[in-house]
Design a protein around this motif. Structure first.
Motif, PDB file in Angstrom:
ATOM      1  N   PRO A 125      40.568  60.374  28.113  1.00  0.00           N
ATOM      2  CA  PRO A 125      41.192  59.602  27.217  1.00  0.00           C
ATOM      3  C   PRO A 125      40.822  60.220  25.757  1.00  0.00           C
ATOM      4  N   TRP A 126      41.552  60.191  24.817  1.00  0.00           N
ATOM      5  CA  TRP A 126      41.377  60.741  23.386  1.00  0.00           C
ATOM      6  C   TRP A 126      40.842  62.164  23.521  1.00  0.00           C
ATOM      7  N   PRO A 127      41.568  63.096  24.122  1.00  0.00           N
ATOM      8  CA  PRO A 127      40.627  64.419  24.053  1.00  0.00           C
ATOM      9  C   PRO A 127      40.558  65.028  22.876  1.00  0.00           C
ATOM     10  N   THR A 128      39.703  66.071  22.906  1.00  0.00           N
ATOM     11  CA  THR A 128      39.647  67.149  22.103  1.00  0.00           C
ATOM     12  C   THR A 128      40.594  68.353  22.103  1.00  0.00           C
ATOM     13  N   TRP A 129      41.176  68.871  21.427  1.00  0.00           N
ATOM     14  CA  TRP A 129      42.325  69.894  21.711  1.00  0.00           C
ATOM     15  C   TRP A 129      41.758  71.201  21.431  1.00  0.00           C
ATOM     16  N   THR A 130      41.958  72.014  22.227  1.00  0.00           N
ATOM     17  CA  THR A 130      41.466  73.555  21.927  1.00  0.00           C
ATOM     18  C   THR A 130      42.500  74.451  22.336  1.00  0.00           C
ATOM     19  N   PRO A 131      43.304  75.035  20.993  1.00  0.00           N
ATOM     20  CA  PRO A 131      44.471  75.804  21.462  1.00  0.00           C
ATOM     21  C   PRO A 131      44.034  77.179  22.264  1.00  0.00           C
ATOM     22  N   PRO A 132      44.777  77.595  22.943  1.00  0.00           N
ATOM     23  CA  PRO A 132      44.429  78.950  23.899  1.00  0.00           C
ATOM     24  C   PRO A 132      44.371  80.155  22.826  1.00  0.00           C
ATOM     25  N   MET A 152      39.847  70.381  17.891  1.00  0.00           N
ATOM     26  CA  MET A 152      40.314  69.547  17.317  1.00  0.00           C
ATOM     27  C   MET A 152      39.888  68.135  17.705  1.00  0.00           C
ATOM     28  N   ALA A 153      39.247  67.412  17.048  1.00  0.00           N
ATOM     29  CA  ALA A 153      38.691  66.207  17.089  1.00  0.00           C
ATOM     30  C   ALA A 153      39.686  65.078  17.282  1.00  0.00           C
ATOM     31  N   PRO A 154      39.527  64.294  18.314  1.00  0.00           N
ATOM     32  CA  PRO A 154      40.528  63.184  18.901  1.00  0.00           C
ATOM     33  C   PRO A 154      41.146  62.289  17.715  1.00  0.00           C
ATOM     34  N   GLY A 155      42.145  61.992  17.871  1.00  0.00           N
ATOM     35  CA  GLY A 155      42.914  61.297  16.832  1.00  0.00           C
ATOM     36  C   GLY A 155      44.491  61.217  17.228  1.00  0.00           C
ATOM     37  N   LEU A 156      45.142  60.328  16.274  1.00  0.00           N
ATOM     38  CA  LEU A 156      46.552  60.346  16.482  1.00  0.00           C
ATOM     39  C   LEU A 156      47.437  61.795  15.963  1.00  0.00           C
ATOM     40  N   ASP A 157      46.514  62.478  15.046  1.00  0.00           N
ATOM     41  CA  ASP A 157      47.223  63.539  14.776  1.00  0.00           C
ATOM     42  C   ASP A 157      46.830  65.062  15.785  1.00  0.00           C
ATOM     43  N   ASN A 158      46.018  64.557  16.884  1.00  0.00           N
ATOM     44  CA  ASN A 158      45.618  65.598  17.853  1.00  0.00           C
ATOM     45  C   ASN A 158      46.828  65.685  18.720  1.00  0.00           C
ATOM     46  N   PRO A 159      47.178  66.926  19.207  1.00  0.00           N
ATOM     47  CA  PRO A 159      48.508  67.305  19.777  1.00  0.00           C
ATOM     48  C   PRO A 159      48.348  66.718  21.305  1.00  0.00           C
ATOM     49  N   LEU A 160      47.289  66.404  21.828  1.00  0.00           N
ATOM     50  CA  LEU A 160      47.167  65.877  23.240  1.00  0.00           C
ATOM     51  C   LEU A 160      47.130  64.346  23.210  1.00  0.00           C
ATOM     52  N   TYR A 176      48.354  73.796  32.075  1.00  0.00           N
ATOM     53  CA  TYR A 176      49.224  72.818  31.988  1.00  0.00           C
ATOM     54  C   TYR A 176      48.924  71.679  31.869  1.00  0.00           C
ATOM     55  N   ARG A 177      49.307  70.565  30.937  1.00  0.00           N
ATOM     56  CA  ARG A 177      48.822  69.485  30.547  1.00  0.00           C
ATOM     57  C   ARG A 177      50.053  68.243  30.756  1.00  0.00           C
ATOM     58  N   LEU A 178      49.584  67.311  31.104  1.00  0.00           N
ATOM     59  CA  LEU A 178      50.503  65.976  30.757  1.00  0.00           C
ATOM     60  C   LEU A 178      49.548  65.290  29.720  1.00  0.00           C
ATOM     61  N   HIS A 179      50.411  65.007  28.592  1.00  0.00           N
ATOM     62  CA  HIS A 179      49.484  64.233  27.155  1.00  0.00           C
ATOM     63  C   HIS A 179      50.515  63.621  26.451  1.00  0.00           C
TER      64      HIS A 179
END
Length: 219
Positions: A125-132, A152-160, A176-179
């Motif tokens: 839930p509300w994951p951190t995003w790390t671009p490859p 990137m910290a979790p939040g509504l602007d986080n791509p995940l 590969y992610r479902l997000h």
């Protein structure tokens, strides 16, 4: 005319005047935009209890064919399997008795590049995003969100978005992610980046239904 008749006539005219006032309709209020139907509100209303409150989905941006719904779906896959049909922009969660919960999805570059059979190794839930690193090489400004910098910290602007489900083949991360996403208009479309995105309300629903280790088939 006698005084009595004049008084009676005056009262009669007053009555007509009052009757005319009482028949005048009050100004109508300005038109109010109709609310979405109750079923849509239940499925796509705000999620205020989330750590980052999720706003309601605008029904004008999520076409009816891409809204979450249970459908007849005969398949040889076992219940609990996730199937992503990249040609139709649908994700199916197979249920017993020949049904499936169907969700509309948006697909990014990675979503089209990978296909096959794998498993949902874990979910967050509300994951951190790390671009490859490959993405950072194309877009250097993303270095600030690299794994080296903590993501990137979790939040509504986080791509995940609100939830992420991580796909592995054996012990190998497919990347590969479902997000989730707040970009409702991207559902049913190909977008520039990302994997398989669902509106936040749908990815929360999917997250609650899918068990870790579930199979996923992408075609």
């Amino acid at each position: 005319m006698t005084r009595r008749k004049m008084l009676a006539a005056g009262l009669s005219m007053a009555g007509l005047t009052l009757a005319g006032c009482s028949n005048r309709q009050a100004p109508l209020p300005e038109a109010v935009r109709p609310l979405a139907d109750p079923a849509f509100q239940l499925a796509y209303g705000p999620r205020l209890s989330e750590p980052f409150p999720v706003p309601a989905v605008d029904p004008a941006l999520l076409m009816p064919e891409f809204r979450r719904q249970r459908i007849s779906y005969p398949t040889g896959e076992a219940p609990g399997t996730v199937i992503v049909d990249t040609s139709k922009f649908y994700l199916y969660l197979v249920e017993p008795s020949g049904t499936a919960m169907r969700y509309g999805v948006g697909l990014g570059r990675q979503g089209f590049e990978w296909s096959g059979r794998a498993r949902i190794a874990w979910k967050r839930p509300w994951p951190t995003w790390t671009p490859p690193d490959e993405m950072i090489a194309r877009e250097p400004h993303l270095e600030q969100f690299s794994a080296r910098n903590g993501g990137m910290a979790p939040g509504l602007d986080n791509p995940l978005g609100a939830r992420a489900l991580y796909i592995f083949q054996g012990k190998v991360d497919t990347l590969y992610r479902l997000h989730g996403t707040a970009e409702t208009a991207s559902i049913g479309r190909a977008v520039s980046s990302g994997c398989v995105r669902l509106v936040n309300q749908d990815v929360i629903d999917l997250y609650d239904r899918v068990r870790p280790g579930a199979e996923i088939v992408v075609s």
